[in-house]
Structure formats: structure tokens, C-alpha cells
Design a protein around this motif. Structure first.
Motif, PDB file in Angstrom:
ATOM      1  N   ARG A 105       0.687   9.275  -0.945  1.00  0.00           N
ATOM      2  CA  ARG A 105      -0.674   9.709  -1.257  1.00  0.00           C
ATOM      3  C   ARG A 105      -0.757  11.230  -1.327  1.00  0.00           C
ATOM      4  O   ARG A 105      -1.383  11.780  -2.225  1.00  0.00           O
ATOM      5  CB  ARG A 105      -1.651   9.192  -0.208  1.00  0.00           C
ATOM      6  CG  ARG A 105      -1.862   7.700  -0.267  1.00  0.00           C
ATOM      7  CD  ARG A 105      -2.839   7.276   0.789  1.00  0.00           C
ATOM      8  NE  ARG A 105      -2.818   5.839   0.970  1.00  0.00           N
ATOM      9  CZ  ARG A 105      -3.530   5.217   1.874  1.00  0.00           C
ATOM     10  NH1 ARG A 105      -4.323   5.888   2.685  1.00  0.00           N
ATOM     11  NH2 ARG A 105      -3.467   3.911   1.978  1.00  0.00           N
ATOM     12  N   ARG A 123       0.850  -1.193   0.000  1.00  0.00           N
ATOM     13  CA  ARG A 123       0.000   0.000   0.000  1.00  0.00           C
ATOM     14  C   ARG A 123       0.879   1.235   0.000  1.00  0.00           C
ATOM     15  O   ARG A 123       1.905   1.282   0.669  1.00  0.00           O
ATOM     16  CB  ARG A 123      -0.893   0.007   1.225  1.00  0.00           C
ATOM     17  CG  ARG A 123      -1.941  -1.090   1.180  1.00  0.00           C
ATOM     18  CD  ARG A 123      -2.841  -1.019   2.362  1.00  0.00           C
ATOM     19  NE  ARG A 123      -3.457   0.298   2.426  1.00  0.00           N
ATOM     20  CZ  ARG A 123      -4.340   0.651   3.323  1.00  0.00           C
ATOM     21  NH1 ARG A 123      -4.710  -0.204   4.238  1.00  0.00           N
ATOM     22  NH2 ARG A 123      -4.858   1.856   3.333  1.00  0.00           N
ATOM     23  N   ARG A 158       0.962  12.462  -4.481  1.00  0.00           N
ATOM     24  CA  ARG A 158       0.128  12.234  -5.657  1.00  0.00           C
ATOM     25  C   ARG A 158      -1.024  13.247  -5.711  1.00  0.00           C
ATOM     26  O   ARG A 158      -1.342  13.786  -6.771  1.00  0.00           O
ATOM     27  CB  ARG A 158      -0.398  10.801  -5.637  1.00  0.00           C
ATOM     28  CG  ARG A 158      -0.961  10.353  -6.941  1.00  0.00           C
ATOM     29  CD  ARG A 158      -1.269   8.865  -7.002  1.00  0.00           C
ATOM     30  NE  ARG A 158      -1.904   8.371  -5.794  1.00  0.00           N
ATOM     31  CZ  ARG A 158      -1.513   7.281  -5.140  1.00  0.00           C
ATOM     32  NH1 ARG A 158      -0.505   6.569  -5.579  1.00  0.00           N
ATOM     33  NH2 ARG A 158      -2.149   6.881  -4.070  1.00  0.00           N
ATOM     34  N   PHE A 159      -1.642  13.522  -4.558  1.00  0.00           N
ATOM     35  CA  PHE A 159      -2.740  14.474  -4.496  1.00  0.00           C
ATOM     36  C   PHE A 159      -2.281  15.873  -4.900  1.00  0.00           C
ATOM     37  O   PHE A 159      -2.893  16.529  -5.737  1.00  0.00           O
ATOM     38  CB  PHE A 159      -3.340  14.510  -3.085  1.00  0.00           C
ATOM     39  CG  PHE A 159      -4.322  15.630  -2.884  1.00  0.00           C
ATOM     40  CD1 PHE A 159      -5.598  15.550  -3.411  1.00  0.00           C
ATOM     41  CD2 PHE A 159      -3.962  16.766  -2.184  1.00  0.00           C
ATOM     42  CE1 PHE A 159      -6.512  16.580  -3.233  1.00  0.00           C
ATOM     43  CE2 PHE A 159      -4.864  17.806  -1.998  1.00  0.00           C
ATOM     44  CZ  PHE A 159      -6.142  17.706  -2.525  1.00  0.00           C
TER      45      PHE A 159
END
Length: 75
Positions: A18, A12, A21-22
Motif C-alpha cells: 500500500r 489483501r 503504491r501510494f
């Protein structure tokens, strides 16, 4: 009869990945927005021209947006 098993591990993404990427997607969206806003002036200037002036430039009135964004979109 042959039996085979496949084992694989899916990692994960981390919280940092995350967020990266956002914010990368957010920056891309903002860049696209800024590029489109910068062309509004050119669109308005072309819309203010007469049909004869546009014809001399090789543009039809309904093709102004395509002309302005010709380097971004292949239409």
C-alpha cells in the motif's frame, strides 16, 4: 439439477504494498507537475510574440498551450 460452487481467495495487499503504491502515485503526480512547470517559460515566450511571428511558426494564439504540450497530449 446441477449445483456448482466456486471458491476463490482474495489476498489483501500488505502495508508495504500500500505504501509503495501510494508513494509511486505521489511521485508520478510530482513528475507531471514538474514537467508542466518547466514549460511555463516556453508558453510565456510564445505569448510575448506578435501574431505575425506566431503565424510564421504556424501557430495561432489560441493554440499555444497545445503546441507546447504537443508531445504529452494528442489534441
Amino acid at each position: 439439477m446441477a449445483i456448482s460452487t466456486t471458491e476463490f481467495h482474495v489476498e489483501r495487499p500488505t502495508i508495504r504494498a500500500r505504501f509503495d503504491r501510494f508513494f509511486s502515485a505521489l511521485a508520478g503526480a510530482y513528475t507531471a507537475y514538474a514537467n508542466s512547470r518547466s514549460r511555463i517559460g516556453e508558453i510565456r515566450a510564445l505569448e510575448a510574440k506578435s501574431d505575425a511571428e506566431l503565424k510564421a511558426m504556424g501557430i495561432k494564439r489560441d493554440q499555444i498551450a497545445q503546441y507546447v504540450f504537443r508531445d504529452v497530449f494528442y489534441v
